[in-house]
Motif scaffolding. Structure first.
Motif, PDB file in Angstrom:
ATOM      1  N   ALA A 169       6.740   5.505  -4.623  1.00 25.86           N
ATOM      2  CA  ALA A 169       5.538   5.261  -4.749  1.00 25.86           C
ATOM      3  C   ALA A 169       4.943   3.937  -3.963  1.00 25.86           C
ATOM      4  CB  ALA A 169       5.054   5.182  -6.230  1.00 25.86           C
ATOM      5  N   VAL A 170       5.669   2.785  -4.007  1.00 26.21           N
ATOM      6  CA  VAL A 170       5.300   1.715  -3.327  1.00 26.21           C
ATOM      7  C   VAL A 170       5.373   1.888  -1.775  1.00 26.21           C
ATOM      8  CG1 VAL A 170       6.163  -0.653  -2.795  1.00 26.21           C
ATOM      9  CG2 VAL A 170       6.007   0.169  -4.998  1.00 26.21           C
ATOM     10  N   VAL A 171       6.353   2.734  -1.150  1.00 29.01           N
ATOM     11  CA  VAL A 171       6.527   3.004   0.097  1.00 29.01           C
ATOM     12  C   VAL A 171       5.332   4.100   0.594  1.00 29.01           C
ATOM     13  CG1 VAL A 171       7.877   4.318   1.975  1.00 29.01           C
ATOM     14  CG2 VAL A 171       9.093   2.426   0.177  1.00 29.01           C
ATOM     15  N   GLU A 172       4.944   4.946  -0.316  1.00 23.34           N
ATOM     16  CA  GLU A 172       4.087   5.882   0.051  1.00 23.34           C
ATOM     17  C   GLU A 172       2.600   5.076   0.454  1.00 23.34           C
ATOM     18  OE1 GLU A 172       2.540  10.031   0.278  1.00 23.34           O
ATOM     19  OE2 GLU A 172       4.153   8.717   0.804  1.00 23.34           O
ATOM     20  N   VAL A 173       2.357   4.068  -0.501  1.00 27.40           N
ATOM     21  CA  VAL A 173       1.233   3.296  -0.340  1.00 27.40           C
ATOM     22  C   VAL A 173       1.185   2.387   0.801  1.00 27.40           C
ATOM     23  CG1 VAL A 173      -0.203   1.409  -1.575  1.00 27.40           C
ATOM     24  CG2 VAL A 173       0.496   3.384  -2.927  1.00 27.40           C
ATOM     25  N   ALA A 174       2.369   1.832   1.080  1.00 27.66           N
ATOM     26  CA  ALA A 174       2.688   0.854   2.003  1.00 27.66           C
ATOM     27  C   ALA A 174       2.418   1.770   3.407  1.00 27.66           C
ATOM     28  CB  ALA A 174       3.924   0.300   2.164  1.00 27.66           C
ATOM     29  N   VAL A 175       3.079   2.938   3.658  1.00 27.06           N
ATOM     30  CA  VAL A 175       2.845   3.611   4.748  1.00 27.06           C
ATOM     31  C   VAL A 175       1.433   4.117   4.921  1.00 27.06           C
ATOM     32  CG1 VAL A 175       3.492   5.829   5.703  1.00 27.06           C
ATOM     33  CG2 VAL A 175       5.227   4.534   4.958  1.00 27.06           C
ATOM     34  N   GLY A 176       0.647   4.410   3.844  1.00 26.65           N
ATOM     35  CA  GLY A 176      -0.817   4.752   3.882  1.00 26.65           C
ATOM     36  C   GLY A 176      -1.392   3.647   4.750  1.00 26.65           C
ATOM     37  N   ALA A 177      -1.128   2.515   4.032  1.00 24.05           N
ATOM     38  CA  ALA A 177      -1.970   1.168   4.528  1.00 24.05           C
ATOM     39  C   ALA A 177      -1.582   1.055   5.954  1.00 24.05           C
ATOM     40  CB  ALA A 177      -1.547  -0.052   3.504  1.00 24.05           C
ATOM     41  N   ILE A 178      -0.350   0.997   6.395  1.00 22.96           N
ATOM     42  CA  ILE A 178       0.018   0.676   7.585  1.00 22.96           C
ATOM     43  C   ILE A 178      -0.468   1.753   8.603  1.00 22.96           C
ATOM     44  CG2 ILE A 178       2.190   0.572   9.223  1.00 22.96           C
ATOM     45  CD1 ILE A 178       3.735  -0.451   6.743  1.00 22.96           C
ATOM     46  N   THR A 179      -0.542   2.716   8.388  1.00 19.74           N
ATOM     47  CA  THR A 179      -0.894   3.898   9.164  1.00 19.74           C
ATOM     48  C   THR A 179      -2.759   3.732   9.318  1.00 19.74           C
ATOM     49  OG1 THR A 179      -1.151   5.668   7.557  1.00 19.74           O
ATOM     50  CG2 THR A 179       0.736   5.523   9.205  1.00 19.74           C
ATOM     51  N   GLY A 180      -3.216   3.247   8.278  1.00 17.89           N
ATOM     52  CA  GLY A 180      -4.701   3.062   8.225  1.00 17.89           C
ATOM     53  C   GLY A 180      -5.163   1.857   9.005  1.00 17.89           C
ATOM     54  N   LEU A 181      -4.169   1.239   9.475  1.00 17.95           N
ATOM     55  CA  LEU A 181      -4.636  -0.309  10.255  1.00 17.95           C
ATOM     56  C   LEU A 181      -5.418   0.186  11.611  1.00 17.95           C
ATOM     57  CD1 LEU A 181      -1.623  -2.456   9.981  1.00 17.95           C
ATOM     58  CD2 LEU A 181      -3.892  -2.918   9.071  1.00 17.95           C
ATOM     59  N   ASP A 182      -5.332   1.411  12.083  1.00 20.90           N
ATOM     60  CA  ASP A 182      -6.100   1.663  13.387  1.00 20.90           C
ATOM     61  C   ASP A 182      -7.490   1.898  12.787  1.00 20.90           C
ATOM     62  OD1 ASP A 182      -5.945   4.271  11.924  1.00 20.90           O
ATOM     63  OD2 ASP A 182      -5.345   5.294  13.574  1.00 20.90           O
ATOM     64  N   GLY A 183      -7.873   2.002  11.623  1.00 20.44           N
ATOM     65  CA  GLY A 183      -9.335   2.215  11.183  1.00 20.44           C
ATOM     66  C   GLY A 183      -9.940   3.518  11.222  1.00 20.44           C
ATOM     67  N   SER A 184      -8.971   4.341  11.456  1.00 16.37           N
ATOM     68  CA  SER A 184      -9.631   5.697  11.649  1.00 16.37           C
ATOM     69  C   SER A 184      -9.868   6.596  10.114  1.00 16.37           C
ATOM     70  CB  SER A 184      -8.772   6.727  12.396  1.00 16.37           C
ATOM     71  OG  SER A 184      -7.518   6.961  11.777  1.00 16.37           O
TER      72      SER A 184
END
Length: 455
Positions: free
Chosen positions: A356-371
């Protein structure tokens, strides 16, 4: 297994430096320029080409943001013509009977933003809610920054992460996870409720605490200025015409299923037409030719002033997106953020908590491009992989990843993602992102814990 290259490490290090500068309330244009130059040099091995990459990245960033810049400019231009005749003052008089204080203003702006975002998407909702409700919110003492927080958290956070009506986000994530869209939507309801209540609740109490401790709580939009309306008949007509025109837009959007960029274009076009009509009615056709041009100039000057540093900042973070990177660096470039997310996910032991933690972390990281949406295929795929090996509920894990990706990338805690709201409210994107940071991080933490129990 994905391996990280020099490009990836440069991107990670520069992102950490940039985020640290933000936390210390420093401007981040220079670190972003340095990051683009280093990525360009690492990819090409040429100093000359790295300088060219810097220019090309900024030009490509301009193209990505141009639609938002134009919308803000046209809405501000329309507002100038309305303000000149006192129509904004006239329009706000009945609304003042409902919005009587800053607390009510926060919730009414937020809930209105949520509903409109569900129906037509957050970007056009920003222009509509900003034009209709922001002036009266300022009059009752809600500072521009907290009006922006309400619009941002309810619209780009709660509205876009659930997407119950248009169903763009759950359609993408469910397809990647190999399950039905209805499964993801059903699983997302409790997580979305926890995330929204936690985040908005904390933000509201932060606002109340700031009000108690800060004597200067009311900022520039909180000052009520008495305006002499020289043409009350015209002002009253325009005060009815403007909301009626935008409500007609909303009706057309719902009737003909106009969403996303098309909906934003309809709002922007309507604003420009209204600006011309008001100018002609106020000044006559001959003088309106000059007046409309001046108002349009004022709108674009305002928009460019807000967006100038953001174009450079966004250029660096857009480099993490595969499509943008290939456009700037070359066809062999990869999506740095996706690669980093995959690499992190490959290192995780198979336990519910860590997954669960990694799923959130990956989601946050991939969201850094702002799209907001670019990371959804990845979090859906990771959810499918983890669920297959560990008996975890795929829909719940996918919904968790969707919420994390959209709340970060859709535009709540990164300055290059909160631009539309910051611009329409006249605040700095960096300041808005800082206000949102604590509520959103707390919300993600609580939602992750709840998701672990539901999986």
């Amino acid at each position: 297994m994905v391996t990280l290259s020099t490009l990836h490490y440069i991107y990670i290090i520069m992102t950490i430096i940039i985020l640290a500068a933000l936390l210390f309330k420093k401007e981040i244009v220079i670190p972003c320029i340095v990051g683009i130059l280093l990525i360009g040099f690492a990819y090409s091995g040429s100093v000359i080409q790295s300088v060219q990459v810097l220019n090309n990245a900024i030009m490509a960033s301009c193209v990505e943001l141009l639609n938002i810049i134009v919308v803000i400019a046209l809405v501000v231009g329309m507002s100038k013509t309305m303000s000149a005749i006192g129509a904004d003052e006239m329009m706000m008089r009945p609304v003042r009977r409902i919005i009587k204080n800053d607390k009510l203003a926060f919730w009414i702006i937020g809930i209105a933003m949520l509903i409109v975002s569900w129906l037509i998407w957050p970007s056009p909702a920003v222009a509509l809610i900003g034009a209709l409700l922001l002036p009266v919110a300022g009059e009752v003492g809600l500072p521009a920054i907290w009006a922006a927080v309400a619009m941002n958290l309810f619209g780009h956070g709660a509205g876009l992460s659930s997407d119950f009506f248009i169903q763009g986000a759950p359609a993408i994530s469910s397809k990647a996870a190999g399950i039905e869209v209805t499964e993801v939507m059903k699983a997302s309801v409790p997580l979305w409720a926890v995330m929204t209540i936690t985040t908005v609740g904390i933000a509201f109490f932060m606002m109340l605490r700031e009000k108690k401790t800060n004597a200067d709580f009311k900022d520039e939009i909180g000052e009520k200025v008495e305006k002499v309306i020289e043409k009350p008949g015209l002002a009253k007509f325009v005060a009815v015409l403007m909301p009626a025109a935008f409500l007609l837009d909303v009706g057309l959007m719902i009737r003909f299923q106009i969403t996303g960029g098309d909906a934003t274009a309809l709002v922007a076009g309507t604003a420009l037409i209204l600006m011309c009509i008001i100018s002609i009615m106020d000044h006559g056709l001959s003088d309106a030719l000059e007046n409309a041009t001046d108002c349009l100039k004022d709108g674009f000057i305002f928009a460019i002033k807000i967006f100038a540093p953001v174009i450079v900042i966004a250029a660096f973070f857009f480099m993490g997106s595969e499509g943008f990177a290939q456009n700037v660096l070359g066809e062999n470039a990869t999506g740095l953020l996706n690669d980093i997310g995959l690499y992190i996910s490959s290192l995780v032991p198979m336990a519910k908590g860590s997954v669960a933690v990694v799923e959130v972390a990956v989601g946050a990281i991939t969201g850094l491009d702002g799209s907001g949406f670019s990371g959804l295929p990845l979090v859906g795929s990771i959810a499918q992989t983890f669920s297959a090996h560990n008996g975890i509920n795929t829909a719940t894990l996918t919904a968790l990843g969707q919420i994390a990706t959209v709340w970060v990338g859709g535009g709540t805690i990164i300055p290059w993602g909160v631009i539309p709201v910051a611009a329409i409210c006249g605040v700095k994107p960096q300041d808005l992102a800082r206000k949102n940071l604590i509520p959103v991080v707390c919300g993600l933490g609580v939602t992750t814990v709840v998701a672990i129990f539901l999986m």
